[in-house]
Write a protein that holds these residues in place. Sequence first.
Motif, PDB file in Angstrom:
ATOM      1  N   ARG A  61      -6.814 -29.731   3.618  1.00  0.00           N
ATOM      2  CA  ARG A  61      -6.709 -30.339   2.072  1.00  0.00           C
ATOM      3  C   ARG A  61      -6.857 -29.847   1.281  1.00  0.00           C
ATOM      4  O   ARG A  61      -6.380 -30.600   0.237  1.00  0.00           O
ATOM      5  N   LEU A  62      -5.842 -28.589   1.438  1.00  0.00           N
ATOM      6  CA  LEU A  62      -5.336 -27.768   0.264  1.00  0.00           C
ATOM      7  C   LEU A  62      -3.577 -28.191  -0.086  1.00  0.00           C
ATOM      8  O   LEU A  62      -3.473 -29.214  -1.401  1.00  0.00           O
ATOM      9  N   GLY A  63      -3.078 -29.041   1.211  1.00  0.00           N
ATOM     10  CA  GLY A  63      -2.183 -30.529   1.069  1.00  0.00           C
ATOM     11  C   GLY A  63      -0.852 -29.276   0.408  1.00  0.00           C
ATOM     12  O   GLY A  63      -0.343 -28.319   0.457  1.00  0.00           O
ATOM     13  N   GLU A  64      -0.630 -29.929  -1.128  1.00  0.00           N
ATOM     14  CA  GLU A  64      -0.165 -28.488  -1.711  1.00  0.00           C
ATOM     15  C   GLU A  64      -0.342 -28.018  -2.634  1.00  0.00           C
ATOM     16  O   GLU A  64       0.586 -26.910  -3.149  1.00  0.00           O
TER      17      GLU A  64
ATOM     18  N   ARG B  63       2.573 -23.533  -7.348  1.00  0.00           N
ATOM     19  CA  ARG B  63       1.772 -24.506  -6.533  1.00  0.00           C
ATOM     20  C   ARG B  63       0.409 -24.260  -7.973  1.00  0.00           C
ATOM     21  O   ARG B  63      -0.152 -23.380  -8.064  1.00  0.00           O
ATOM     22  N   GLU B  64      -0.760 -25.014  -7.575  1.00  0.00           N
ATOM     23  CA  GLU B  64      -2.580 -24.936  -8.278  1.00  0.00           C
ATOM     24  C   GLU B  64      -2.636 -24.250  -7.286  1.00  0.00           C
ATOM     25  O   GLU B  64      -1.970 -23.947  -5.827  1.00  0.00           O
TER      26      GLU B  64
ATOM     27  N   ARG C  69      -1.681 -23.074 -15.814  1.00  0.00           N
ATOM     28  CA  ARG C  69      -1.399 -23.055 -13.922  1.00  0.00           C
ATOM     29  C   ARG C  69      -3.049 -23.751 -14.027  1.00  0.00           C
ATOM     30  O   ARG C  69      -3.806 -23.722 -14.258  1.00  0.00           O
ATOM     31  N   PRO C  70      -3.146 -24.988 -13.202  1.00  0.00           N
ATOM     32  CA  PRO C  70      -4.048 -25.711 -12.964  1.00  0.00           C
ATOM     33  C   PRO C  70      -4.875 -24.601 -11.666  1.00  0.00           C
ATOM     34  O   PRO C  70      -3.986 -24.896 -11.038  1.00  0.00           O
ATOM     35  N   THR C  71      -5.910 -23.869 -12.330  1.00  0.00           N
ATOM     36  CA  THR C  71      -7.067 -23.121 -10.967  1.00  0.00           C
ATOM     37  C   THR C  71      -8.304 -23.490 -11.208  1.00  0.00           C
ATOM     38  O   THR C  71      -8.932 -23.485 -11.985  1.00  0.00           O
TER      39      THR C  71
END
Length: 869
Positions: free
Chosen positions: A557-560, A647-648, A671-673
């Motif tokens: 589900r995490l992907g990148e 990475r996010e 950074r998207p968190t």
Amino acid sequence: MTNLDPPEVIESVRALQQAAADASCLGRFHQGVKHLRRGMSLLDSIHPVADEHRTDWLVTRIKVASTLAGMSSEITGDVAAGLAGLDDVRLLINAVADPVLRAELNGGLNHNYAMRLMTVGRNEESLASFDASLEHKEFLLARLSDPAPQMRGFVITLYSRGWVHTKLGNVSQARADLNRALELSEKYELWGQAADVRRILGTLSLRTGDVPEALRLYEESERAYRALDLEAPALLSMEQAQALLTAGLADEAGSHLDDLITRMTAEPSIANHLGNAELLRASAALLNDDVAFARQTAASARRLLLRVGCQTCVANATVLGLQADVREAVASGTLPAALPVRALRTAEKMREPRLVEQAATARMLAVRLDIRRGNLKRAVETLQQVPRPGQLTPIDYRMLRRLCRAELAVAQGDRGKALTEIRSGLTELDAVRDRMGGLDLVSGTALHGQELADLAVKLVLERNDARRLFVWLERTRAQTYRYEPLSAGTDPELAARVAEVRGLGQAIQEAQHDGHPIAGLRAKYNERLREAQRLGWHTGRWGRPRPVAGLAEVVARLGERAMVSFAASGDELVAVVVAGGECRLVRLGSAGAAAESARVLNVDLDALAPDNLPDRLAEVVMASAHKQADKLDTQLIQPLADSIGDRELVIVPTGPLYAVPWGVLPGLRGRPTVVAPSATAWLAAELTKSSRARKIVLVRGPGLAGARGELEKLTTHYRTATTMTGAKATVKSVLRAMDGAKLAHFAAHGAHEPENALFSRLELADGALFGHEMAGLRQPPRQVVFAACELAMNRIRPGDEALGFASALLASGSRTVIAPLSRVGDLASAAAMDDYYRALAVRESPALALADAIAVDPFRRPFVCLGAG
């Protein structure tokens, strides 16, 4: 010789007997005994009496002598003497010729005999006397044309026997007696007895593991007493506290008991229960690791209970004091040889069948000490003497036994066996948690398994096994968020009580504004708040538990993106980093140092919040905030740089790190968190099915300088939104509009309540909207945005069980919550929200949009994205 005729003497003695009963109710036993002895002297003065008065004289003497025997033993603590006195009375009853009257007197005598035995913990012996009492009373009732006058005594004996069966774990017999007693109480309108029966039924539910049902019955019992203008019995308050301790709510239980002990000290009529209340208070202190207070209070309780003569109670106090000493020894690493010997000697002194549990607990404490001292042979032998738990064995006993077995396995070099024991213990704890009610109870239960969980993390850390640590972290923390929410709505009674709290809050504000005194209003507010909190313990219900998230499904589900799951073992802080299909363990130094930096940073951000802060002061505070942010970045983020790249992030905090606004750290700026209480909770939020709802709700509360322009800007993004401002933004209308919405935005003042997290609040036109009410939404909004102070904050309980306004929404099914972790200025908040929604229109991802908005002015925009991004 008295000059009074026998009927007048007998009437005077009956008046003295009533005066003695009144004195007893006030705890004035010496005065009661004085009245009774005066009565006996009067009866002696007219003996012998003529035949026409002999029966009345004999019956009166029997009743006075029976009461005197019981009350005298209450003073002296000499139960044997009291029982002997009752045996003498039995001989007098045999002289009564009328079989119906003899049955009435024998029924009362056997009841008193049983109560004496029960008071000192001789419960098995008391059953025979209760049986005999009921047999006589059944005989009497069957021969009366109108049984109503005798029904009260019959019901009291019936539920007293049910109470003994409850204590002995005879569940079916207890339930039969209590249900029959309740039925008769209601049929004959014996409302005081009905309240008593509900209290005991609550304890039966508690013994069988249904804490919410126990609390519900206790609440019903207390209200019934109040309806009769009666003070709720001290026993009821103690049983409520015991239920809270079972649920792991040690703070709440401690506060409850402090109030009770204060009342007992002031009221002699209930002072005889003070020892038991102090015993429970010591238990609450020990659960909270307040070892010194636990030891002191347990010792005081023991002294009081020795006077009462209850062996079981004294044994409980003795073992509790021993637990405090062992807890201190284990924590300090100072393990005197005399302490395990003392524990074993304590166990040996508790040979009676009713003290099996207490003796076993003492032995388990000795086992823990012997393991640490290397005396494994004796530890093994001692542990073999500890019986397996039964159906009604308390959860603390079960967890201690599992902990002993796990620690012994570690000492013997079998870590696999230790982890198996821990896993089994946590499964037992799950069974307890699954029966809890509201979020408070569900989140508190982890306290009982804290030592098992800590040991599991320690063992896995020693192996540097990141994958296994990930699995164990998911298994041991934030279990509250595993439960599927039920669309049950808010209980009507709880809703009414919360509305009272809200109205009183408004009244306090108005009184303060007008310069009027508020002490009375504040006291009433606190009382209603406690009542609402207690209702919330048993009115909330949650669905089935979801399975713990597996590493493979999280990776998929995490992907990148990358996930960073923080954990602490002792003072060591670590991170498990899941990124690019790999799982790595990174050690991060002192957990205490990180906690202190997080605390100071939060204080600095609060200080920076005012819109018009003087420039010089702003520079000083900003410099401090930068310093703390740099410290946290250096300790927590820079060591992860190789693993997370650009990475996010999904961050799972631990303990004090829940207070970190991650967007202010230099390494995460822009950074998207996303912040989640566990990987399991994050995965559940990620997989939440999208609703077809398109409704947007925009709410503005009172007293915000920048909010008017904020909402006007938002309506340009959401032209069809439902906008609620001014008098329209009431609690009821806002909750109705929110239910089933796609997005709900709040521009309003808020406050986090650390001591009562579900009563953290958002200020609307007619008062506070509480977290409890958010948790009761049938279909909470998919995304909720709070441009309001502190509403991302949580009370962190053992097991990283986070409880607060925003977390209540996440547990109830919202996918994403945007909220600040500290105070925010009105103008700064409005600007941040304008930037957020402009970015959201392009990004369509809350985490991405929030990262852009925070990066503009991170120290004045301490917002976090909770749940899923």
